[in-house]
Design an enzyme around this catalytic site. Structure first.
Site, PDB file in Angstrom:
ATOM      1  CG  ASP A 619       3.442  -6.450  -1.646  1.00 13.52           C
ATOM      2  OD1 ASP A 619       2.673  -6.793  -2.586  1.00 13.52           O
ATOM      3  OD2 ASP A 619       3.046  -7.001  -0.411  1.00 13.52           O
ATOM      4  CB  THR A 621      -1.530  -6.129   0.347  1.00 13.70           C
ATOM      5  OG1 THR A 621      -2.339  -5.703  -0.518  1.00 13.70           O
ATOM      6  CG2 THR A 621      -2.469  -6.719   1.454  1.00 13.70           C
ATOM      7  CD  GLU A 753     -16.921 -12.227   2.201  1.00 10.59           C
ATOM      8  OE1 GLU A 753     -17.784 -12.380   1.518  1.00 10.59           O
ATOM      9  OE2 GLU A 753     -16.203 -13.433   2.447  1.00 10.59           O
ATOM     10  CE  LYS A 799     -12.389  -7.726 -12.980  1.00  9.99           C
ATOM     11  NZ  LYS A 799     -12.254  -6.675 -13.711  1.00  9.99           N
ATOM     12  CB  THR A 853     -16.444   1.480  -4.917  1.00 13.85           C
ATOM     13  OG1 THR A 853     -15.831   1.292  -6.005  1.00 13.85           O
ATOM     14  CG2 THR A 853     -15.694   2.986  -4.429  1.00 13.85           C
ATOM     15  CE  LYS A1043       4.457  -9.145  -6.059  1.00 16.08           C
ATOM     16  NZ  LYS A1043       4.302  -9.317  -4.533  1.00 16.08           N
ATOM     17  CG  ASP A1063       3.883  -7.803   4.056  1.00  8.50           C
ATOM     18  OD1 ASP A1063       3.105  -7.673   4.763  1.00  8.50           O
ATOM     19  OD2 ASP A1063       3.849  -7.763   2.712  1.00  8.50           O
ATOM     20  CG  ASP A1067       6.276  -9.283  -1.194  1.00  5.74           C
ATOM     21  OD1 ASP A1067       5.827  -9.140  -2.257  1.00  5.74           O
ATOM     22  OD2 ASP A1067       5.948  -8.891   0.004  1.00  5.74           O
ATOM     23  NE  ARG A1326      42.952  16.843  -2.356  1.00  8.98           N
ATOM     24  CZ  ARG A1326      42.051  16.074  -2.912  1.00  8.98           C
ATOM     25  NH1 ARG A1326      40.691  16.164  -2.492  1.00  8.98           N
ATOM     26  NH2 ARG A1326      42.124  15.177  -3.567  1.00  8.98           N
TER      27      ARG A1326
END
Length: 1532
Positions: A619, A621, A753, A799, A853, A1043, A1063, A1067, A1326
């Site tokens: 994953d 994030t 944000e 977006k 960005t 996933k 995490d 997941d 051996r």
């Protein structure tokens, strides 16, 4: 008595006319770790029906028509639907012929444990006897009961199996008891349920006799356990970190402070048996009570209906009549009360009341909340891994159902779809008879209201920031969405254990052949009449029947040669794996101090699989990143600001040969100086009381200078307007910690944000809070109020998000922020050309540095235009059908003709050591795929940051627009042709045998919609083969089930071992699907940890777990198993050779105690010690030379040729062991001093047994890499044990024929001579083979071990680095001359406006040259585009040095054409092509005003090129010439 609140305390959270985002997190005073371990107990497995969601967490709208086809989850419905009745008798159609209710619903009691007290013994034995070896040994014991087969002590034979079954049962019981305890804790958790109420849906349910018996047994066992635990607790002590880490549950890392005003006085006495709850609003932090609050017992209480969020009635039109489910004329007994009850007693159709911070016990439809608008906030991190809060709304028709008496009067039916796995869709309808509140005689009429996922609270989520919620239960227990998604935790077995089954089968075949030979020869021998047996024997067990004698001999041989399939091998492997798990757990280098968490193995039987991992699925994030966003850079009015040195930038410089350690140190030192200067500048301009120095992430002292006016009024106004946009265009809620001044923190729907608003606060534009529909912003010490008229939310298709704000001067301005491609396509056509070009280049550079960005733009609206648009918006917002689509259409109409302000760049910081860890894993030959729910651009940025991607790679970006399988197949064929492949079965078969990592030339980026297509059975093989050819694979916008599907595709398609690491709860599916699942104990709950096989604190610990412990475990276990088979073969075949001289009548040459003790004592410890402590190289060398791991990927440590080689060696040594003794005994007679001979059966057995033990132990020592005092001591002690036992046992007459065998045999010189000679002859082959192999055919590890002996790795003793450097790096660093060894890139001396983003012709090394480039020297068209505009006529005489900006330019790698092919990647050339494509007018729609922000005036061009002053000395202000621009006025 009422109190007037202070203006400052009016923290009213009401952004009007928008879908609410709950982000305020105030912890209740009584909410102290309510059930932290409970929510983490669930082993979740996300279903396949994940709906694509917005990247910032916004959920999809309702499925208006309940269309199951719109989600995968619809296909998983367990029934067609259900009707739940409330205060309405069940109609006849809901009853069967006998009058009983047809519908039966799942109980809310859940059980994840395998066993109950009654079922444990039979069920556990059933599971254990699924192991074929246990069945085999049980069969041997049964055979031994019959004396006819020659077993001397059947009871002794049963001891090993009994011990193994008992130990395994105890281990299983301990694991399951922990699960049972957590289940009980959860099932008995408290919820307030409406009691003394007739639930017609479940009133007729009865408890069966069997359930009563089970409950009684469980209670009895629980009472005994609690009694013992309480008795022990009185003597106990507090747990240490070791004990705490091994606990299943662990409280979530929760850094929220407790709210100072969360008294719930209306139910302060809820310890009473029954109470009638009164809804009470909860004031937010630092908010005084409302003016109409009542004062009772010292606590302020709001009147019902007045909420902290404020009313929307000021702006909203007349509300629609929604009706009410309450029958005002109904007579009720008024006996119902909300009482505390256990979760397990909650049933479908119950009314429940939930309080702040409580967990939701079932899937509940919200009827009403403590808020007038019916909103409540929930945290869903246990379901989808997201930590931001989400809003859920009460149904309009039920919002007046607030008390128990209201519940009794509410008559309604809910028609719901059946349970399914999709977490993001739900469809139902509530129906009721609407009564006239004024006229009881009026005829009621039917009304209905749709119910969507926004009205449903899912089990496992938690109530936040809401005083109370009242709802009805629709789904319980196994029918809740979280339980449907949880699935069954898969049982994982190590690959060696699976391969071992085949080796056991081979040994069974050998055993069968040995027994068959015994039976045939004995049968033939007894059939002969002319042998001595006919004269001297008194008959056989088969009464001289040759066939029967042969059969008896066959089964006697099974008992005699049983050690060929050793049961002790299985218990030995259990011991070894348990000890390996303990050492992994005890490794202090994997201890994460911040969380007090060591690496914790949850599954102890797959440690060797960790040493064979070829693919890691991660994953992003919270796994690769910290999920902590930091604002780093900005571009405003064409001027870049911000100093940062990112991991991606370091990666670019590293590829160019620059010494990034020295460059990074220089950069950080310079950033620290700039930070001090910026803080000083802020304090000088405005002593910002809300600025905490340690919180500052945007280091840009020149921004503060320009904000103070040093670069002229135009740039000053631009900077101010930019920060105003950040301070008002958001959906953030403030949280203030009391103090002087109070500390202000921001809770947002996404960390991005919050970072934007926090940066505005740091530079003096502080969001203080909300007052009704106004935002209070402190602008450089002056408090201003901005009225938010509308908020247009972000979603994945738009977006972008916008806020329409009435400024303090009365003007209406639309602020818009979003993806650069979206903003650029909506700019005013034909203006700001130079600004757009420069901003695009800056954004491209920011993105290349691994930063996220955004573009910021604005538009001024006139009143008439806004009011006309507002009408359309109201119509769309009140639509019942297609509401989301209509809102998006209306929003799109006003978000055009924007004026560009600038852009921002935010860093999602990687966890410590992630780039180095990924690089190390790559060197080991492990391929890392990133599976994330984030958008494509973000994934690409992180790919650069952590060295998964570089600019030398061609990016294959999959984006199938038409969602057609044919289009997807065409794209796959096109890309496969690049590698000369067609995607055939033969190519897949070849790929399964090829474990070499692909060349670093290509990488794949694919989104969830396209992934769904290529995972189709017809395309899966081609997609897998294409991925196999690419160094990196990034799957974006994928659901949890996708996933898991990707993991399953690789696991089954390439026949390799996989590891998944994550995490969050989202997941869990891939963690359970992979061979090895690793959970990171992060901030998104512990669902991943609970479902994992290993739990770690940070991603970087994975390198040590895999490359050190995994490699050690695999090599140790492979060598242990081979040596175990060998030593048992030496022993068993020594018995077999003896049978040649006894006509295979299965006579024992050894005393029976030898047979029992051989695997138990004489040879057990050396092989166990080899499996636990053997090391070919130490841990630091393992990390310094990760290439050693590749033998595990290629599975060369445990192979069938190796197995057969050891088997043949064992057969050879068994023959030497027996026949050397036979040759000694054959010609001679042996007499002792007293005349007694030692040439009898038992004494010959002493010779053979002692030699076999000595040879086996020395052979194990031969195959051990690490010879230390402990290994030597154990081998010597184990070997001497046979002498000790023989001496002690034969000293007593109870040994019968064995009496005095020790002094007689060991006192013979012949014994010592034959012991020495036989040992040498046995081990010589051996020794010769190992010597030749290490001298002439050395493996990698042999060479490294030789280098270690030569001292080439001595430098590792002096380094404490978590990932030690390889020897070649140390050599190169020590021999280099620092920065002088690499020439710096030559700076371009021309005009900045005409120089390319980096000078490709002067790249420092050849590594940046890319022969695959397709459009010129640097794959961009900057020079072409720049030539379209003439350079400015004037130029500043003195530029500011801009270290971070110049560093990015000089280190920028060549741009790949494939980047620009992706609409999700920031590219200046791409943005130029997209400019104004979505705007309605071809020319500027705004009146041209002199000096207006963004107007491409001559002076502005000169201002834009006056970038920065020196960072150390302050020079005089640059001369702007005689012409001064008009100063636009910032609205006041």
């Amino acid at each position: 008595m009422t109190t007037q609140p202070n203006q400052e305390d009016s923290e009213v959270t009401n952004p009007v006319k928008r879908i609410r985002w709950a982000t305020h997190r105030a912890k209740g005073a009584t909410a102290d770790s309510k059930r932290h371990s409970l929510k983490e107990r669930l082993h979740r497995r996300m279903g396949s029906g994940e709906k694509k969601r917005d990247s910032l967490g916004k959920e999809g709208g309702p499925l208006e028509n309940g269309d199951a086809e719109s989600s995968d989850g619809g296909s998983e419905e367990q029934d067609s639907g259900r009707r739940v009745y409330f205060n309405i008798p069940l109609p006849e159609e809901e009853r069967d012929e006998e009058g009983h209710a047809k519908a039966h619903y799942a109980r809310n009691k859940i059980r994840t444990a395998k066993y109950t007290p009654l079922s444990f013994v039979p069920k556990n034995l059933w599971f254990q006897f699924h192991n074929i070896a246990n069945v085999y040994f049980l069969f041997i014991i049964i055979l031994g009961i019959f004396q006819i087969f020659g077993a001397s002590n059947p009871a002794l034979n049963a001891v090993p199996l009994i011990v193994i079954l008992t130990v395994t049962a105890i281990k299983d019981a301990a694991e399951d008891w922990r699960r049972t305890g957590l289940d009980d804790e959860l099932n008995n958790a408290i919820v307030h349920r409406l009691a003394d109420f007739n639930n017609v849906n479940t009133a007729e349910d009865t408890v069966s006799l069997w359930r009563r018996i089970k409950k009684a047994s469980s209670r009895g066992i629980q009472w005994v356990w609690n009694f013992w635990k309480n008795k022990k607790a009185s003597k106990g002590k507090e747990k240490g970190w070791r004990e705490r880490a091994m606990d299943e549950g662990r409280p979530s890392l929760d850094t929220r402070r407790g709210s100072i005003l969360t008294h719930r006085s209306s139910y302060r006495g809820h310890d009473e048996d029954g109470i009638q709850m009164t809804p009470v609003p909860s004031p937010l932090p630092d908010q005084g009570p409302p003016t109409d609050a009542l004062n009772m017992d010292g606590y302020n209480h709001s009147k019902e209906g007045e909420q902290a969020r404020g009313s929307e009635a000021k702006i909203a039109p007349a509300p629609k009549f929604w009706g009410s489910v309450i029958n005002p004329w109904k007579t009720t007994p008024d006996k119902a009360r909300f009482k505390k009850d256990a979760w397990k007693n909650v049933q479908v159709g119950d009314f429940v009341r939930l309080y702040n911070d409580e967990e939701i016990p079932a899937d509940v439809i919200v009827l009403s909340t403590s808020s007038d608008d019916g909103a409540c906030y929930v945290e869903t991190k246990n379901l989808d891994g997201e930590t931001n809060l989400k809003v859920r709304s009460a149904l309009h028709s039920t919002r007046d159902v607030k008390h128990a008496r209201h519940c009794e009067r509410a008559d309604f039916v809910i028609e719901s779809e059946g349970p399914h796995s999709n977490l993001y869709s739900y469809s139902a309808v509530i129906r009721w008879q609407q009564h006239d509140r004024k006229n009881p005689e009026a005829e009621p009429y039917e009304m209905a209201e749709p119910v969507s996922i926004n009205n449903l609270l899912l089990r496992g989520s938690q109530i936040r920031n809401t005083e109370w919620v009242l709802g009805v239960v629709l789904f319980t227990g196994d029918e809740t969405k979280i339980m449907i998604n949880s699935g069954i935790t898969p049982s994982k077995r190590a690959k060696i254990s699976k391969d071992l089954n085949w080796n056991v089968v081979y040994n069974f075949i050998i055993l069968f052949m040995m027994c068959l030979v015994s039976g045939i020869i004995l049968g033939i021998f007894w059939a002969k009449p002319d042998t001595s047996h006919s004269l001297f024997e008194f008959g056989s067990y088969g009464n001289n029947n040759a066939a029967l004698d042969g059969v008896i001999s066959f089964w006697a041989g099974v008992i005699l040669f049983q050690n060929l399939v050793p049961i002790s091998l299985y218990i030995t492997l259990e011991i070894i794996r348990t000890l390996q798990a303990f050492f992994i757990y005890s490794d202090v280098h994997m201890y994460y101090e911040k969380l007090d968490y060591p690496c914790t193995p949850k599954s102890w039987n797959i440690s060797d699989d960790v040493g064979q991992i070829e693919y890691i699925f991660s994953d992003k994030t919270g796994t690769l990143t910290q999920n902590a966003m930091e604002f780093k850079k900005a571009t405003v009015n064409g001027v870049p600001y911000g100093e940062a040195y990112t991991e991606a930038q370091a990666g670019m410089q590293r590829r160019q040969g620059i010494n990034v350690e020295e460059e990074g140190a220089r950069a950080r030192e310079q950033i620290a100086r700039d930070r001090v200067r910026m803080l000083k500048g802020i304090r000088n301009m405005h002593d910002n009381p809300y600025l905490r120095d340690e919180d500052l992430t945007f280091v840009a002292p020149d921004y503060i200078d320009d904000l103070a006016g040093d670069s002229g009024p135009e740039q000053k106004i631009a900077n101010e307007q930019f920060m105003v946009a950040l301070a008002v265009c958001h959906t953030v809620i403030t949280e203030r910690t009391p103090g002087d001044p109070p500390k202000i923190e921001f809770k947002a729907q996404s960390p991005d944000e919050a970072a934007l608003v926090a940066t505005a606060r740091d530079v003096g534009f502080t969001l203080i809070g909300r007052e009704d529909d106004r935002l209070i912003v402190n602008v450089l010490g002056e408090e201003r109020k901005y009225t938010v008229l509308n908020t247009l939310e972000f979603n994945s298709s738009r977006k972008r998000m916008s806020a329409i704000v009435r400024m303090p001067n009365g003007k209406i301005v639309l602020f818009c922020k979003g993806a650069d491609s979206m903003i650029y396509s909506r700019l005013v056509p034909g203006v700001q050309r130079e600004l757009r070009q420069t901003t695009g280049e800056h954004l491209e550079m920011f993105a290349r540095e691994g930063l996220r960005t955004l573009c910021i733009a604005q538009r001024e609206l006139d009143e008439a235009e806004y009011q006309e648009w507002q009408k359309d918006y109201e119509i769309a917002a009140n639509a019942v059908n297609n509401r989301e689509e209509r809102l998006e259409e209306v929003s799109d109409r006003i978000e055009t003709d924007l004026w560009l302000l600038g852009g921002t760049a935010i860093e999602d910081r990687l966890q410590d050591g992630v780039p180095d860890a990924i690089s190390l894993l790559g060197k080991a030959g492990i391929k890392l795929w990133v599976l994330t729910g984030d958008k494509v651009e973000t994934a690409i940025n992180i790919g650069f940051s952590c060295n998964l991607l570089d600019n030398e790679m061609d990016l294959i970006v999959f984006k199938i627009e038409d969602e057609s399988l044919e289009t997807a197949e065409a794209q796959l064929d096109k890309h496969l042709a690049t590698f000369g492949m067609t995607g055939s079965e033969e190519e897949l078969a070849a790929a399964q045998d090829n474990h070499e990592p692909p060349a670093p030339t290509h990488a794949i980026i694919i989104d969830g919609d396209s992934l769904k297509l290529v995972l189709d059975d017809t395309l899966k093989r081609k997609f897998l083969l294409l991925c196999k050819q690419c160094r990196s694979v990034l799957c974006c916008r994928v659901s949890p089930s996708q996933k898991a599907a990707v993991v399953q595709m690789v696991k089954s398609g390439l026949d390799c071992l996989t590891l998944a690491i994550g995490d969050g709860a989202n997941d869990v599916a891939m963690i359970q699907e992979a061979h090895v699942g690793v959970g990171i104990a992060g901030v998104e709950g512990r669902a991943a940890v609970m479902s994992s096989d290993y739990a770690i604190g940070q991603f970087r610990f994975l390198t040590r777990l895999v490359l050190v412990h995994g490699r050690w475990s695999y090599r140790r276990l492979a060598e242990t198993i081979a040596n175990f088979f060998y030593k048992n073969l030496v022993w068993t075949f020594s018995l077999f050779w003896y049978q040649i001289y006894t006509n295979f009548d299965c006579q024992y040459i050894f005393d029976y105690t030898y047979i029992i003790l051989f695997n138990l004592a004489f040879t057990s410890l050396p092989v166990i010690l080899m499996g636990v402590l053997d090391q070919d190289v130490n841990d630091k060398v393992s990390l310094a030379v990760p290439q050693l791991y590749r033998r595990g990927i290629e599975r060369k440590e445990w192979t069938q040729p190796k197995f057969w080689m050891y088997m043949l060696d064992g057969i050879y040594q068994s023959a030497i062991t027996f026949f050397m003794v036979w040759l000694l005994f054959r010609p001679a007679t042996f007499n002792t001093a007293n005349g007694l001979g030692i040439d009898d059966l038992k004494r010959m057995g002493v010779f053979v047994a002692t030699i076999a033990v000595v040879v086996a132990n020395i052979y194990i020592l031969f195959n051990t890499y690490r010879w230390d005092w402990l290994m030597g001591l154990i081998v010597v002690i184990s070997t001497l044990l046979i002498w000790f036992w023989t001496g002690v046992y034969t000293a007593f007459t109870g040994s019968a024929q064995f009496y005095h065998a020790a002094p007689e045999v060991y006192g013979s010189l012949a014994f010592w001579a034959i012991l020495l000679l036989t040992t040498v002859i046995c081990l010589l082959p051996r020794f010769i083979v190992k010597s030749l192999q290490k001298i002439y055919f050395p493996r990698d590890v042999d060479i490294i071990r030789e280098q270690v002996a030569q001292g080439k790795f001595d430098y590792l003793k002096e380094t404490d680095a978590f990932i030690p450097p390889p020897p070649e790096k140390v050599d190169s660093v020590s021999s280099s001359e620092g920065p002088k060894s690499k020439p710096a890139a030559v700076a371009h001396t021309g005009d900045d406006d005409t120089r390319p983003i980096y000078p490709p012709s002067v790249a420092p090394t050849a590594t940046t040259h890319n022969p695959r480039s397709q459009n010129g020297s640097n794959s961009t068209d900057y020079t072409f585009r720049r030539s379209l505009e003439a350079p400015p006529a004037h130029r500043m005489s003195l530029d500011r040095p801009r270290p971070s900006f110049d560093r990015a330019r000089m280190s920028m790698d060549r741009v790949r054409p494939s980047f620009e092919a992706s609409n999700d990647f920031t590219s200046a050339a791409l943005l130029t092509r997209m400019e104004s494509s979505q705007s309605r007018h071809s020319q500027c729609g705004q009146p041209s005003q002199p000096g207006q922000l963004g107007q491409p005036t001559h002076t502005m061009s000169r201002l834009r090129n006056a970038f920065r002053r020196p960072t150390v000395t302050r020079e005089e202000q640059p001369d702007l010439g005689t012409h001064q621009p008009p100063v636009p006025q910032l609205p006041q």
